[in-house]
Design a protein around this motif. Structure first.
Motif, PDB file in Angstrom:
ATOM      1  N   PRO A  77      19.282  47.626   4.106  1.00  0.00           N
ATOM      2  CA  PRO A  77      18.635  47.635   2.802  1.00  0.00           C
ATOM      3  C   PRO A  77      17.510  46.608   2.740  1.00  0.00           C
ATOM      4  N   ALA A  78      16.438  46.968   2.036  1.00  0.00           N
ATOM      5  CA  ALA A  78      15.307  46.054   1.901  1.00  0.00           C
ATOM      6  C   ALA A  78      15.733  44.816   1.109  1.00  0.00           C
ATOM      7  N   ALA A  79      15.172  43.681   1.504  1.00  0.00           N
ATOM      8  CA  ALA A  79      15.475  42.441   0.781  1.00  0.00           C
ATOM      9  C   ALA A  79      14.903  42.522  -0.628  1.00  0.00           C
ATOM     10  N   PRO A  80      15.579  41.943  -1.609  1.00  0.00           N
ATOM     11  CA  PRO A  80      15.053  41.964  -2.978  1.00  0.00           C
ATOM     12  C   PRO A  80      13.691  41.290  -3.050  1.00  0.00           C
ATOM     13  N   ARG A  81      12.796  41.864  -3.819  1.00  0.00           N
ATOM     14  CA  ARG A  81      11.498  41.228  -4.025  1.00  0.00           C
ATOM     15  C   ARG A  81      11.685  39.974  -4.876  1.00  0.00           C
ATOM     16  N   VAL A 141      13.927  43.263 -12.364  1.00  0.00           N
ATOM     17  CA  VAL A 141      15.348  43.072 -12.062  1.00  0.00           C
ATOM     18  C   VAL A 141      16.060  44.418 -12.012  1.00  0.00           C
ATOM     19  N   ALA A 142      15.724  45.311 -12.932  1.00  0.00           N
ATOM     20  CA  ALA A 142      16.343  46.633 -12.933  1.00  0.00           C
ATOM     21  C   ALA A 142      16.059  47.393 -11.646  1.00  0.00           C
ATOM     22  N   ARG A 143      14.962  47.026 -10.987  1.00  0.00           N
ATOM     23  CA  ARG A 143      14.586  47.689  -9.736  1.00  0.00           C
ATOM     24  C   ARG A 143      14.988  46.863  -8.503  1.00  0.00           C
ATOM     25  N   GLY A 144      15.850  45.872  -8.726  1.00  0.00           N
ATOM     26  CA  GLY A 144      16.429  45.157  -7.603  1.00  0.00           C
ATOM     27  C   GLY A 144      15.802  43.836  -7.251  1.00  0.00           C
ATOM     28  N   ALA A 166      20.232  37.359 -11.459  1.00  0.00           N
ATOM     29  CA  ALA A 166      18.989  37.658 -10.750  1.00  0.00           C
ATOM     30  C   ALA A 166      17.812  36.861 -11.292  1.00  0.00           C
ATOM     31  N   ALA A 167      18.049  36.021 -12.316  1.00  0.00           N
ATOM     32  CA  ALA A 167      16.954  35.293 -12.945  1.00  0.00           C
ATOM     33  C   ALA A 167      17.237  33.808 -13.018  1.00  0.00           C
ATOM     34  N   GLY A 183      11.480  32.045  -1.242  1.00  0.00           N
ATOM     35  CA  GLY A 183      10.121  32.490  -0.970  1.00  0.00           C
ATOM     36  C   GLY A 183       9.561  33.228  -2.167  1.00  0.00           C
ATOM     37  N   VAL A 184       8.282  33.553  -2.114  1.00  0.00           N
ATOM     38  CA  VAL A 184       7.624  34.232  -3.230  1.00  0.00           C
ATOM     39  C   VAL A 184       6.824  35.420  -2.703  1.00  0.00           C
TER      40      VAL A 184
END
Length: 256
Positions: A8-12, A32-35, A58-59, A85-86
């Motif tokens: 799975p892709a890492a969360p942005r 956040v709703a999109r991961g 997530a915040a 990271g950003v």
């Protein structure tokens, strides 16, 4: 030889200034709703606490006045450490000033410039090393349709929003070699606490709101989520070949 399935892709990882309300909060909620994971910068501690309650783990909430350079540096560094990271920065913090130029004090003029123009500059400057360390990323500055087509009695606001657009275009040239894209979104009338101040104190608020609607080809006020969609598009990989642009999300006011 069998192909190895990708994990799975890492969360942005996003930083959102002005993230406790209005467009900033809509961006954070949608991300956040999109991961994604988000760090919210805002000076309103109560609104920050409520935003994090809504967004959950997530915040991260970071109290910060975007016009305070040391505070911005500290907050952005803490955000980057917490996020690991950003990948993207969204500058949404802003204030309005509904006054004629002659009625605008030196202090009011300076404050609008400090928040609306110097603020995005400070947050961008603090975030650039983190974006570069991530191999590139995206900056989206929330400007305004008032930076494309002016409004009366808003000289300070219009001047700062037009300046934010050109600031982003110049920064896009500076950072292109690092894989960092910089764009602006120019909202029209969006149903946010800041927008409501433009008509709620009028002698006839309903008439004032109706007059605002008449400026727009679509004839209505937009929801913050409609701007958030554009912000997340420009900040994401789907806009990988877009930089230095100013996208009007304004219901047609700038041509109507």
């Amino acid at each position: 030889m069998n192909a190895v399935a990708a994990g799975p892709a890492a969360p942005r990882r996003l930083i959102v200034s002005g993230g406790a309300s209005g467009i900033g909060l809509a961006v954070a909620r949608m991300a956040v709703a999109r991961g994604a994971r988000v760090a919210l910068l805002d000076r309103d501690t109560a609104a920050l606490a409520e935003a994090v309650r809504l967004l959950g783990e997530a915040a991260l909430a970071l109290e910060c006045d975007v016009s305070d350079a040391p505070a911005v540096r500290t907050a952005v560094d803490r955000a980057a450490q917490w996020l690991g990271g950003v990948d993207a920065l969204v500058n949404s913090a802003g204030i309005d000033a509904l006054k004629s130029l002659e009625a605008t004090s030196d202090e009011e003029w300076a404050r609008v410039l400090a928040v609306n123009l110097t603020g995005p500059m400070l947050v961008c400057r603090a975030a650039l090393p983190h974006l570069r360390a991530a191999g590139g990323g995206s900056i989206v500055n929330i400007a305004s349709g008032a930076g494309l087509r002016p409004l009366p009695n808003r000289t300070a606001y219009c001047a700062t929003k037009a300046a934010v657009i050109m600031f982003g275009k110049s920064l896009a040239i500076e950072t292109a070699a690092d894989g960092i894209r910089v764009n602006a979104v120019c909202p029209g009338a969006i149903d946010t606490p800041l927008f409501r101040t433009s008509y709620e104190n009028a002698d006839d608020p309903e008439r004032a709101l109706a007059e605002i609607r008449e400026r727009y080809a679509l004839g209505r006020i937009a929801a913050p989520e409609e701007v958030a969609e554009a912000v997340l598009y420009l900040s994401g990989p789907g806009a990988s070949y877009i930089t230095g642009t100013a996208l009007a999300v304004d219901g047609g006011r700038t041509f109507h």
